[in-house]
Design a protein around this motif. Structure first.
Motif, PDB file in Angstrom:
ATOM      1  N   TRP A 148     -15.067  10.823 -20.909  1.00 17.76           N
ATOM      2  CA  TRP A 148     -15.704  12.074 -20.509  1.00 17.76           C
ATOM      3  C   TRP A 148     -15.969  12.941 -21.743  1.00 17.76           C
ATOM      4  CZ3 TRP A 148     -10.341  11.573 -19.320  1.00 17.76           C
ATOM      5  CH2 TRP A 148      -9.513  12.436 -20.035  1.00 17.76           C
ATOM      6  N   SER A 149     -16.813  13.908 -21.568  1.00 21.56           N
ATOM      7  CA  SER A 149     -17.046  14.920 -22.611  1.00 21.56           C
ATOM      8  C   SER A 149     -16.838  16.295 -21.970  1.00 21.56           C
ATOM      9  CB  SER A 149     -18.467  14.792 -23.179  1.00 21.56           C
ATOM     10  OG  SER A 149     -19.427  14.937 -22.145  1.00 21.56           O
ATOM     11  N   ILE A 150     -16.750  17.310 -22.802  1.00 16.72           N
ATOM     12  CA  ILE A 150     -16.505  18.672 -22.308  1.00 16.72           C
ATOM     13  C   ILE A 150     -17.833  19.434 -22.259  1.00 16.72           C
ATOM     14  CG2 ILE A 150     -15.235  20.816 -22.662  1.00 16.72           C
ATOM     15  CD1 ILE A 150     -13.490  18.404 -21.972  1.00 16.72           C
ATOM     16  N   GLY A 151     -18.148  19.965 -21.067  1.00 12.79           N
ATOM     17  CA  GLY A 151     -19.391  20.705 -20.878  1.00 12.79           C
ATOM     18  C   GLY A 151     -19.315  22.097 -21.472  1.00 12.79           C
ATOM     19  N   PRO A 152     -20.398  22.883 -21.410  1.00 16.16           N
ATOM     20  CA  PRO A 152     -20.450  24.234 -21.998  1.00 16.16           C
ATOM     21  C   PRO A 152     -19.485  25.205 -21.345  1.00 16.16           C
ATOM     22  CG  PRO A 152     -22.411  23.779 -20.673  1.00 16.16           C
ATOM     23  CD  PRO A 152     -21.694  22.492 -20.821  1.00 16.16           C
ATOM     24  N   ASN A 153     -19.095  24.940 -20.099  1.00 18.95           N
ATOM     25  CA  ASN A 153     -18.148  25.815 -19.393  1.00 18.95           C
ATOM     26  C   ASN A 153     -16.727  25.269 -19.404  1.00 18.95           C
ATOM     27  OD1 ASN A 153     -20.251  27.592 -18.645  1.00 18.95           O
ATOM     28  ND2 ASN A 153     -20.796  26.239 -16.926  1.00 18.95           N
ATOM     29  N   GLY A 154     -16.490  24.281 -20.248  1.00 16.26           N
ATOM     30  CA  GLY A 154     -15.153  23.706 -20.358  1.00 16.26           C
ATOM     31  C   GLY A 154     -14.821  22.663 -19.310  1.00 16.26           C
ATOM     32  N   GLU A 155     -15.804  22.260 -18.494  1.00 21.92           N
ATOM     33  CA  GLU A 155     -15.547  21.272 -17.452  1.00 21.92           C
ATOM     34  C   GLU A 155     -15.703  19.857 -18.025  1.00 21.92           C
ATOM     35  OE1 GLU A 155     -20.018  21.765 -17.395  1.00 21.92           O
ATOM     36  OE2 GLU A 155     -18.232  22.949 -17.868  1.00 21.92           O
ATOM     37  N   LYS A 156     -15.007  18.914 -17.375  1.00 21.92           N
ATOM     38  CA  LYS A 156     -15.109  17.515 -17.777  1.00 21.92           C
ATOM     39  C   LYS A 156     -16.372  16.902 -17.174  1.00 21.92           C
ATOM     40  CE  LYS A 156     -10.186  16.436 -18.303  1.00 21.92           C
ATOM     41  NZ  LYS A 156      -9.058  15.596 -17.814  1.00 21.92           N
ATOM     42  N   ILE A 157     -17.132  16.243 -18.025  1.00 23.11           N
ATOM     43  CA  ILE A 157     -18.318  15.520 -17.570  1.00 23.11           C
ATOM     44  C   ILE A 157     -18.030  14.033 -17.742  1.00 23.11           C
ATOM     45  CG2 ILE A 157     -20.783  15.148 -17.883  1.00 23.11           C
ATOM     46  CD1 ILE A 157     -20.937  17.930 -19.129  1.00 23.11           C
ATOM     47  N   TRP A 158     -17.732  13.361 -16.636  1.00 27.04           N
ATOM     48  CA  TRP A 158     -17.356  11.951 -16.698  1.00 27.04           C
ATOM     49  C   TRP A 158     -18.565  11.089 -17.035  1.00 27.04           C
ATOM     50  CZ3 TRP A 158     -12.445   9.968 -16.234  1.00 27.04           C
ATOM     51  CH2 TRP A 158     -11.461  10.888 -15.845  1.00 27.04           C
ATOM     52  N   LYS A 159     -18.319  10.084 -17.877  1.00 26.04           N
ATOM     53  CA  LYS A 159     -19.366   9.134 -18.266  1.00 26.04           C
ATOM     54  C   LYS A 159     -19.182   7.867 -17.419  1.00 26.04           C
ATOM     55  CE  LYS A 159     -19.529  10.928 -23.001  1.00 26.04           C
ATOM     56  NZ  LYS A 159     -20.909  11.423 -22.994  1.00 26.04           N
ATOM     57  N   PHE A 160     -19.986   7.759 -16.387  1.00 31.11           N
ATOM     58  CA  PHE A 160     -19.788   6.722 -15.370  1.00 31.11           C
ATOM     59  C   PHE A 160     -19.822   5.317 -15.961  1.00 31.11           C
ATOM     60  CE2 PHE A 160     -21.585   3.729 -12.279  1.00 31.11           C
ATOM     61  CZ  PHE A 160     -20.615   3.802 -11.286  1.00 31.11           C
ATOM     62  N   TRP A 161     -20.843   5.000 -16.740  1.00 35.19           N
ATOM     63  CA  TRP A 161     -21.003   3.629 -17.229  1.00 35.19           C
ATOM     64  C   TRP A 161     -19.942   3.258 -18.249  1.00 35.19           C
ATOM     65  CZ3 TRP A 161     -23.438   0.718 -14.172  1.00 35.19           C
ATOM     66  CH2 TRP A 161     -24.542   1.175 -13.440  1.00 35.19           C
ATOM     67  N   GLU A 162     -19.488   4.207 -19.024  1.00 34.51           N
ATOM     68  CA  GLU A 162     -18.414   3.905 -19.977  1.00 34.51           C
ATOM     69  C   GLU A 162     -17.107   3.649 -19.240  1.00 34.51           C
ATOM     70  OE1 GLU A 162     -18.294   5.444 -23.696  1.00 34.51           O
ATOM     71  OE2 GLU A 162     -20.395   5.993 -23.827  1.00 34.51           O
ATOM     72  N   CYS A 163     -16.880   4.415 -18.180  1.00 31.96           N
ATOM     73  CA  CYS A 163     -15.688   4.173 -17.356  1.00 31.96           C
ATOM     74  C   CYS A 163     -15.762   2.804 -16.688  1.00 31.96           C
ATOM     75  CB  CYS A 163     -15.542   5.264 -16.295  1.00 31.96           C
ATOM     76  SG  CYS A 163     -15.147   6.902 -16.953  1.00 31.96           S
ATOM     77  N   MET A 164     -16.954   2.473 -16.162  1.00 32.91           N
ATOM     78  CA  MET A 164     -17.120   1.192 -15.468  1.00 32.91           C
ATOM     79  C   MET A 164     -16.976   0.007 -16.418  1.00 32.91           C
ATOM     80  SD  MET A 164     -17.399   1.616 -12.231  1.00 32.91           S
ATOM     81  CE  MET A 164     -16.117   2.867 -12.509  1.00 32.91           C
ATOM     82  N   SER A 165     -17.405   0.185 -17.671  1.00 33.06           N
ATOM     83  CA  SER A 165     -17.257  -0.906 -18.636  1.00 33.06           C
ATOM     84  C   SER A 165     -15.784  -1.205 -18.894  1.00 33.06           C
ATOM     85  CB  SER A 165     -17.960  -0.556 -19.948  1.00 33.06           C
ATOM     86  OG  SER A 165     -17.314   0.520 -20.605  1.00 33.06           O
ATOM     87  N   SER A 166     -14.969  -0.154 -18.985  1.00 40.65           N
ATOM     88  CA  SER A 166     -13.532  -0.358 -19.191  1.00 40.65           C
ATOM     89  C   SER A 166     -12.880  -0.949 -17.946  1.00 40.65           C
ATOM     90  CB  SER A 166     -12.867   0.975 -19.553  1.00 40.65           C
ATOM     91  OG  SER A 166     -13.326   1.427 -20.817  1.00 40.65           O
ATOM     92  N   VAL A 167     -13.318  -0.493 -16.771  1.00 43.66           N
ATOM     93  CA  VAL A 167     -12.821  -1.079 -15.525  1.00 43.66           C
ATOM     94  C   VAL A 167     -13.160  -2.570 -15.484  1.00 43.66           C
ATOM     95  CG1 VAL A 167     -13.098  -1.123 -13.007  1.00 43.66           C
ATOM     96  CG2 VAL A 167     -12.870   1.060 -14.201  1.00 43.66           C
ATOM     97  N   GLY A 168     -14.376  -2.912 -15.901  1.00 45.20           N
ATOM     98  CA  GLY A 168     -14.777  -4.320 -15.938  1.00 45.20           C
ATOM     99  C   GLY A 168     -13.897  -5.138 -16.860  1.00 45.20           C
ATOM    100  N   CYS A 169     -13.539  -4.583 -18.025  1.00 45.31           N
ATOM    101  CA  CYS A 169     -12.654  -5.292 -18.957  1.00 45.31           C
ATOM    102  C   CYS A 169     -11.268  -5.508 -18.338  1.00 45.31           C
ATOM    103  CB  CYS A 169     -12.536  -4.513 -20.268  1.00 45.31           C
ATOM    104  SG  CYS A 169     -14.037  -4.522 -21.274  1.00 45.31           S
ATOM    105  N   ILE A 170     -10.761  -4.497 -17.662  1.00 41.40           N
ATOM    106  CA  ILE A 170      -9.446  -4.624 -17.017  1.00 41.40           C
ATOM    107  C   ILE A 170      -9.502  -5.658 -15.899  1.00 41.40           C
ATOM    108  CG2 ILE A 170      -7.761  -3.416 -15.576  1.00 41.40           C
ATOM    109  CD1 ILE A 170      -8.231  -0.937 -17.250  1.00 41.40           C
ATOM    110  N   VAL A 171     -10.602  -5.689 -15.147  1.00 43.41           N
ATOM    111  CA  VAL A 171     -10.760  -6.694 -14.082  1.00 43.41           C
ATOM    112  C   VAL A 171     -10.736  -8.099 -14.677  1.00 43.41           C
ATOM    113  CG1 VAL A 171     -12.391  -7.635 -12.393  1.00 43.41           C
ATOM    114  CG2 VAL A 171     -11.965  -5.174 -12.478  1.00 43.41           C
ATOM    115  N   ILE A 172     -11.394  -8.293 -15.822  1.00 41.63           N
ATOM    116  CA  ILE A 172     -11.385  -9.599 -16.481  1.00 41.63           C
ATOM    117  C   ILE A 172      -9.967  -9.982 -16.887  1.00 41.63           C
ATOM    118  CG2 ILE A 172     -12.109 -10.852 -18.551  1.00 41.63           C
ATOM    119  CD1 ILE A 172     -14.763  -9.378 -18.390  1.00 41.63           C
ATOM    120  N   ILE A 173      -9.211  -9.018 -17.441  1.00 38.77           N
ATOM    121  CA  ILE A 173      -7.818  -9.280 -17.827  1.00 38.77           C
ATOM    122  C   ILE A 173      -7.008  -9.699 -16.611  1.00 38.77           C
ATOM    123  CG2 ILE A 173      -5.693  -8.198 -18.652  1.00 38.77           C
ATOM    124  CD1 ILE A 173      -7.418  -6.474 -20.494  1.00 38.77           C
TER     125      ILE A 173
END
Length: 297
Positions: A148-173
């Motif tokens: 995720w990155s931090i938006g202008p108001n301090g909120e978390k902006i989740w990066k969907f595809w980057e999260c899914m890529s890591s989930v995919g790696c864990i699924v392979i493991i």
């Protein structure tokens, strides 16, 4: 960094020795013991040799900060872009293990698209890499998912595809290790159901192979699957690990040198050959015969 690279070089040289010894034992001692299974053992030993070369040529350094973990090369190739990986695609890959090839392709895609080197990640890790490793994040080659990155108001902006890529790696493991457990369990069941029809020699050989398999299942879980899984998962919980993440790199560097030692120790014929058991036995018999001859004289 000095200790990490010492471990990586030590792991590399140890892997060359232990795997070469195992290949020699398989070629000279395993034909009568294992039949065609010796080809499988030899293939795994050869892959361990290749793995050790890749590890020492890349010398990965790992670091975790906030929602990101980063892996960069600290070898002489560290300022080269990873586009050279495209040269090992297609027919050049060894196709002997199709499931492994499929896992490799998916893993490569997850890492290539979901953990790409971006300007945002370079800026986020710039001070961290400079402080701990004296490296410029804009020059060194690395991979890193940023969850995720931090938006202008301090909120978390989740990066969907980057999260899914890591989930995919864990699924392979999980799939890879589950396959190992499934096969190990079925081998155990098969041995139990047929042991009453086996000779004592065959039963003892199967027992040695199963013990070898058991330890070769535990070892990668402790030194590969768990460390890499934690490396991927910890940034989600914002666990600041920092340079301690390099334990993963050290563990991966040592692993290929330890796996053949298990087979050498657990398989009696291999163990006796390495320890020169027969030679000592012959020498002891010869000495005893000479002593007996002397008494007769």
């Amino acid at each position: 960094m000095i200790w990490l690279h010492l471990i990586q070089y030590a792991g590399f040289f140890s892997a060359q020795v232990t795997n070469s010894v195992l290949v020699y034992l398989i070629m000279t001692k395993a034909e009568k013991l294992f039949g065609s299974y010796r080809h499988v053992m030899c293939t795994f030993a050869m892959y361990s040799l290749i793995y050790a070369w890749i590890e020492v040529l890349t010398q990965p350094v790992m670091h975790i900060k906030g929602p990101i973990f980063i892996v960069y090369m600290d070898s002489p190739m560290k300022y080269y872009t990873p586009e050279i990986l495209s040269r090992i695609e297609g027919y050049k890959l060894v196709l002997i293990f199709i499931p492994c090839l499929i896992c490799f392709v998916f893993w490569f895609e997850f890492v290539y698209w979901g953990m790409a080197n971006t300007i945002e990640k370079q800026e986020y890790m710039k001070e961290e890499l400079k402080f701990y490793y004296d490296e410029d994040s804009t020059k060194v080659s690395f991979i890193a998912p940023m969850y995720w990155s931090i938006g202008p108001n301090g909120e978390k902006i989740w990066k969907f595809w980057e999260c899914m890529s890591s989930v995919g790696c864990i699924v392979i493991i999980v799939i890879c290790f589950s396959t190992i457990l499934y096969c190990a369990y079925n081998i155990y069941r098969s041995m139990k159901s047929t042991q009453c029809h086996m000779s004592a020699k065959t039963l003892e050989l199967n027992r040695q192979l199963f013990i070898t398999l058991t330890f070769q299942t535990i070892l990668p879980f402790c030194m590969m699957y768990s460390p890499v899984g934690l490396l991927i998962a910890l940034p989600v919980f914002e666990v600041y690990v920092g340079k301690i993440a390099n334990y993963v790199g050290a563990s991966l560097a040592v692993y290929p040198s330890l796996e053949p030692i298990i087979a050498i120790i657990c398989i009696k014929e291999f163990r006796r050959t390495v320890l020169c058991y027969r030679r000592r036995k012959i020498q002891a018999t010869t000495t005893q015969s000479n002593v007996s001859s002397s008494y007769r004289i």
